[in-house]
Design a protein around this motif. Sequence first.
Motif, PDB file in Angstrom:
ATOM      1  N   GLN A 160      13.061  26.484 -51.258  1.00 44.88           N
ATOM      2  CA  GLN A 160      11.691  26.896 -50.948  1.00 44.88           C
ATOM      3  C   GLN A 160      10.780  25.689 -50.719  1.00 44.88           C
ATOM      4  OE1 GLN A 160      11.308  29.297 -54.415  1.00 44.88           O
ATOM      5  NE2 GLN A 160      11.968  31.180 -53.387  1.00 44.88           N
ATOM      6  N   LEU A 161      10.970  24.641 -51.477  1.00 47.97           N
ATOM      7  CA  LEU A 161      10.197  23.421 -51.254  1.00 47.97           C
ATOM      8  C   LEU A 161      10.535  22.791 -49.901  1.00 47.97           C
ATOM      9  CD1 LEU A 161      10.346  21.777 -54.801  1.00 47.97           C
ATOM     10  CD2 LEU A 161       8.433  23.020 -53.767  1.00 47.97           C
ATOM     11  N   LEU A 162      11.819  22.799 -49.557  1.00 48.26           N
ATOM     12  CA  LEU A 162      12.227  22.267 -48.260  1.00 48.26           C
ATOM     13  C   LEU A 162      11.686  23.132 -47.123  1.00 48.26           C
ATOM     14  CD1 LEU A 162      15.933  21.217 -48.977  1.00 48.26           C
ATOM     15  CD2 LEU A 162      13.937  19.732 -48.750  1.00 48.26           C
ATOM     16  N   ALA A 163      11.556  24.431 -47.366  1.00 52.19           N
ATOM     17  CA  ALA A 163      10.982  25.325 -46.353  1.00 52.19           C
ATOM     18  C   ALA A 163       9.539  24.940 -46.055  1.00 52.19           C
ATOM     19  CB  ALA A 163      11.066  26.777 -46.819  1.00 52.19           C
ATOM     20  N   ALA A 164       8.786  24.563 -47.097  1.00 52.02           N
ATOM     21  CA  ALA A 164       7.401  24.133 -46.888  1.00 52.02           C
ATOM     22  C   ALA A 164       7.353  22.869 -46.036  1.00 52.02           C
ATOM     23  CB  ALA A 164       6.722  23.899 -48.236  1.00 52.02           C
ATOM     24  N   VAL A 165       8.234  21.930 -46.312  1.00 53.62           N
ATOM     25  CA  VAL A 165       8.287  20.693 -45.516  1.00 53.62           C
ATOM     26  C   VAL A 165       8.644  21.008 -44.069  1.00 53.62           C
ATOM     27  CG1 VAL A 165       9.455  18.480 -45.237  1.00 53.62           C
ATOM     28  CG2 VAL A 165       8.889  19.304 -47.530  1.00 53.62           C
ATOM     29  N   ALA A 166       9.632  21.887 -43.889  1.00 48.34           N
ATOM     30  CA  ALA A 166      10.046  22.249 -42.530  1.00 48.34           C
ATOM     31  C   ALA A 166       8.918  22.935 -41.774  1.00 48.34           C
ATOM     32  CB  ALA A 166      11.278  23.157 -42.580  1.00 48.34           C
ATOM     33  N   GLY A 167       8.188  23.825 -42.445  1.00 47.57           N
ATOM     34  CA  GLY A 167       7.067  24.501 -41.795  1.00 47.57           C
ATOM     35  C   GLY A 167       5.996  23.523 -41.354  1.00 47.57           C
ATOM     36  N   PHE A 168       5.682  22.561 -42.207  1.00 49.07           N
ATOM     37  CA  PHE A 168       4.673  21.560 -41.857  1.00 49.07           C
ATOM     38  C   PHE A 168       5.144  20.686 -40.704  1.00 49.07           C
ATOM     39  CE2 PHE A 168       2.907  17.277 -42.325  1.00 49.07           C
ATOM     40  CZ  PHE A 168       1.547  17.564 -42.253  1.00 49.07           C
ATOM     41  N   VAL A 169       6.406  20.278 -40.719  1.00 54.01           N
ATOM     42  CA  VAL A 169       6.940  19.425 -39.659  1.00 54.01           C
ATOM     43  C   VAL A 169       6.887  20.148 -38.317  1.00 54.01           C
ATOM     44  CG1 VAL A 169       9.038  18.322 -38.788  1.00 54.01           C
ATOM     45  CG2 VAL A 169       8.374  18.020 -41.179  1.00 54.01           C
ATOM     46  N   ILE A 170       7.273  21.417 -38.289  1.00 51.74           N
ATOM     47  CA  ILE A 170       7.258  22.187 -37.044  1.00 51.74           C
ATOM     48  C   ILE A 170       5.847  22.244 -36.466  1.00 51.74           C
ATOM     49  CG2 ILE A 170       7.502  24.515 -36.094  1.00 51.74           C
ATOM     50  CD1 ILE A 170       9.910  24.889 -37.938  1.00 51.74           C
ATOM     51  N   VAL A 227      10.145  37.919 -29.328  1.00 53.08           N
ATOM     52  CA  VAL A 227       9.243  37.044 -28.577  1.00 53.08           C
ATOM     53  C   VAL A 227       8.122  36.537 -29.479  1.00 53.08           C
ATOM     54  CG1 VAL A 227       7.651  36.909 -26.613  1.00 53.08           C
ATOM     55  CG2 VAL A 227       9.769  38.253 -26.430  1.00 53.08           C
ATOM     56  N   TYR A 228       7.562  37.441 -30.262  1.00 48.38           N
ATOM     57  CA  TYR A 228       6.505  37.072 -31.215  1.00 48.38           C
ATOM     58  C   TYR A 228       7.022  36.062 -32.230  1.00 48.38           C
ATOM     59  CZ  TYR A 228       3.522  37.705 -35.352  1.00 48.38           C
ATOM     60  OH  TYR A 228       2.725  37.501 -36.455  1.00 48.38           O
ATOM     61  N   GLN A 229       8.226  36.269 -32.717  1.00 52.65           N
ATOM     62  CA  GLN A 229       8.788  35.421 -33.759  1.00 52.65           C
ATOM     63  C   GLN A 229       9.158  34.045 -33.238  1.00 52.65           C
ATOM     64  OE1 GLN A 229       8.806  36.386 -36.884  1.00 52.65           O
ATOM     65  NE2 GLN A 229       9.754  34.533 -37.700  1.00 52.65           N
ATOM     66  N   ALA A 230       9.360  33.905 -31.931  1.00 55.12           N
ATOM     67  CA  ALA A 230       9.742  32.604 -31.370  1.00 55.12           C
ATOM     68  C   ALA A 230       8.591  31.619 -31.355  1.00 55.12           C
ATOM     69  CB  ALA A 230      10.289  32.796 -29.957  1.00 55.12           C
ATOM     70  N   ASN A 231       7.383  32.070 -31.639  1.00 50.33           N
ATOM     71  CA  ASN A 231       6.226  31.185 -31.720  1.00 50.33           C
ATOM     72  C   ASN A 231       6.411  30.206 -32.882  1.00 50.33           C
ATOM     73  OD1 ASN A 231       3.716  29.989 -31.930  1.00 50.33           O
ATOM     74  ND2 ASN A 231       2.615  31.868 -32.384  1.00 50.33           N
ATOM     75  N   PRO A 232       6.399  28.893 -32.629  1.00 48.29           N
ATOM     76  CA  PRO A 232       6.597  27.930 -33.727  1.00 48.29           C
ATOM     77  C   PRO A 232       5.573  28.067 -34.846  1.00 48.29           C
ATOM     78  CG  PRO A 232       6.826  26.836 -31.624  1.00 48.29           C
ATOM     79  CD  PRO A 232       6.308  28.213 -31.328  1.00 48.29           C
ATOM     80  N   ILE A 233       4.337  28.475 -34.509  1.00 50.34           N
ATOM     81  CA  ILE A 233       3.323  28.651 -35.552  1.00 50.34           C
ATOM     82  C   ILE A 233       3.702  29.806 -36.461  1.00 50.34           C
ATOM     83  CG2 ILE A 233       0.877  29.000 -36.030  1.00 50.34           C
ATOM     84  CD1 ILE A 233       0.268  27.950 -33.266  1.00 50.34           C
ATOM     85  N   THR A 234       4.197  30.896 -35.867  1.00 47.51           N
ATOM     86  CA  THR A 234       4.664  32.030 -36.660  1.00 47.51           C
ATOM     87  C   THR A 234       5.773  31.608 -37.607  1.00 47.51           C
ATOM     88  OG1 THR A 234       4.076  33.631 -34.942  1.00 47.51           O
ATOM     89  CG2 THR A 234       5.752  34.298 -36.523  1.00 47.51           C
ATOM     90  N   ILE A 235       6.710  30.835 -37.103  1.00 49.46           N
ATOM     91  CA  ILE A 235       7.830  30.373 -37.930  1.00 49.46           C
ATOM     92  C   ILE A 235       7.326  29.465 -39.045  1.00 49.46           C
ATOM     93  CG2 ILE A 235       9.988  29.067 -37.906  1.00 49.46           C
ATOM     94  CD1 ILE A 235      10.262  29.949 -34.938  1.00 49.46           C
ATOM     95  N   GLY A 236       6.406  28.549 -38.725  1.00 48.73           N
ATOM     96  CA  GLY A 236       5.864  27.661 -39.746  1.00 48.73           C
ATOM     97  C   GLY A 236       5.124  28.420 -40.830  1.00 48.73           C
ATOM     98  N   VAL A 237       4.332  29.413 -40.435  1.00 49.15           N
ATOM     99  CA  VAL A 237       3.593  30.218 -41.419  1.00 49.15           C
ATOM    100  C   VAL A 237       4.551  30.995 -42.310  1.00 49.15           C
ATOM    101  CG1 VAL A 237       2.037  32.194 -41.669  1.00 49.15           C
ATOM    102  CG2 VAL A 237       1.477  30.364 -40.064  1.00 49.15           C
ATOM    103  N   GLU A 238       5.597  31.573 -41.727  1.00 55.34           N
ATOM    104  CA  GLU A 238       6.552  32.318 -42.532  1.00 55.34           C
ATOM    105  C   GLU A 238       7.314  31.405 -43.494  1.00 55.34           C
ATOM    106  OE1 GLU A 238       6.634  35.242 -43.071  1.00 55.34           O
ATOM    107  OE2 GLU A 238       5.893  36.351 -41.347  1.00 55.34           O
TER     108      GLU A 238
END
Length: 293
Positions: A160-170, A227-238
């Motif tokens: 979960q911590l790595l997910a936060a880093v990945a979201g920020f990087v994206i 299509v909606y999910q392919a948005n990098p911002i959507t992925i980062g937020v999730e």
Amino acid sequence: MSAIASGELTTPGLGGGLRDIRQSGFLLKLLVRKELKVRYRGSVLGLLWSYVKPGVQFIVFYVALGVFLGLERSARNPEGLSNYAVYLFSGIVLINFFTEALGNAARSIVNNGNLIKKIYLPRELFPVASVWVSAVHFFPQLVVLVIGCVLAGWHPNLIQLLAAVAGFVIVALLATGLGLLFGAANVYFRDSENLVDMLLMVATWASPVMYAWSMVHDKLGAGWFAVYQANPITIGVELFHYAFWFPTTDGSVAMPPNLFSLWLFVGLGVAVAILLLGQFTFRRLEGRFAQEL
């Protein structure tokens, strides 16, 4: 002299692109400090605005959406989102970073026109410095988010911590790429600023910051949801939701399917592709920045 002797000519005003940023770390720090000093010159609160503005934004959205529209789970509304306050603020923190970074990066070349016309330095420094300034504002908000999560029973694991880093990087890669693209275009077409403002308005609502992804899936179906999910911002937020909100729930809530096996890599791929496109466009246009400004 060696270049002239060997017959090699270089185009004036062109550098090595983002590769020059690594060799200009000191200049980058100076630009970040300058941006912070200029922004808070004459301000009473100064950097405290990093807490005040997202705090007010959070309160408005929480009352309007969580209380009035019933997105907060309660005894009267068992279908709402558990710990909606954490869900909302974790999305707001990341989307604020993106909107500030892209908005400032898109105007960075024009705003520093006087400096660009006087001396040569890697022009990519200006959009990148804008992203760094936004990161400076992001981390105090992140501290507030972590404190709120701890109070809500946050016990994250390493994934979960790595997910936060990945979201920020994206999101950071996406903001840098779009900042380079629109920053260069804005020198020639000042309408780019208005286009960016509209894009940022859409970005806030086109990602699951204030609502659940399942609401979009139910309305659009699996095909359009992809299509909606392919948005990098959507992925980062999730990814941020998975890192900060999910550990505060009872574990019964569902995250988007294939978030780590598919969408994480899609988000990184799209963000890197936009970064490369932004760098390519920037290098093609930067040769006449001084003349156009």
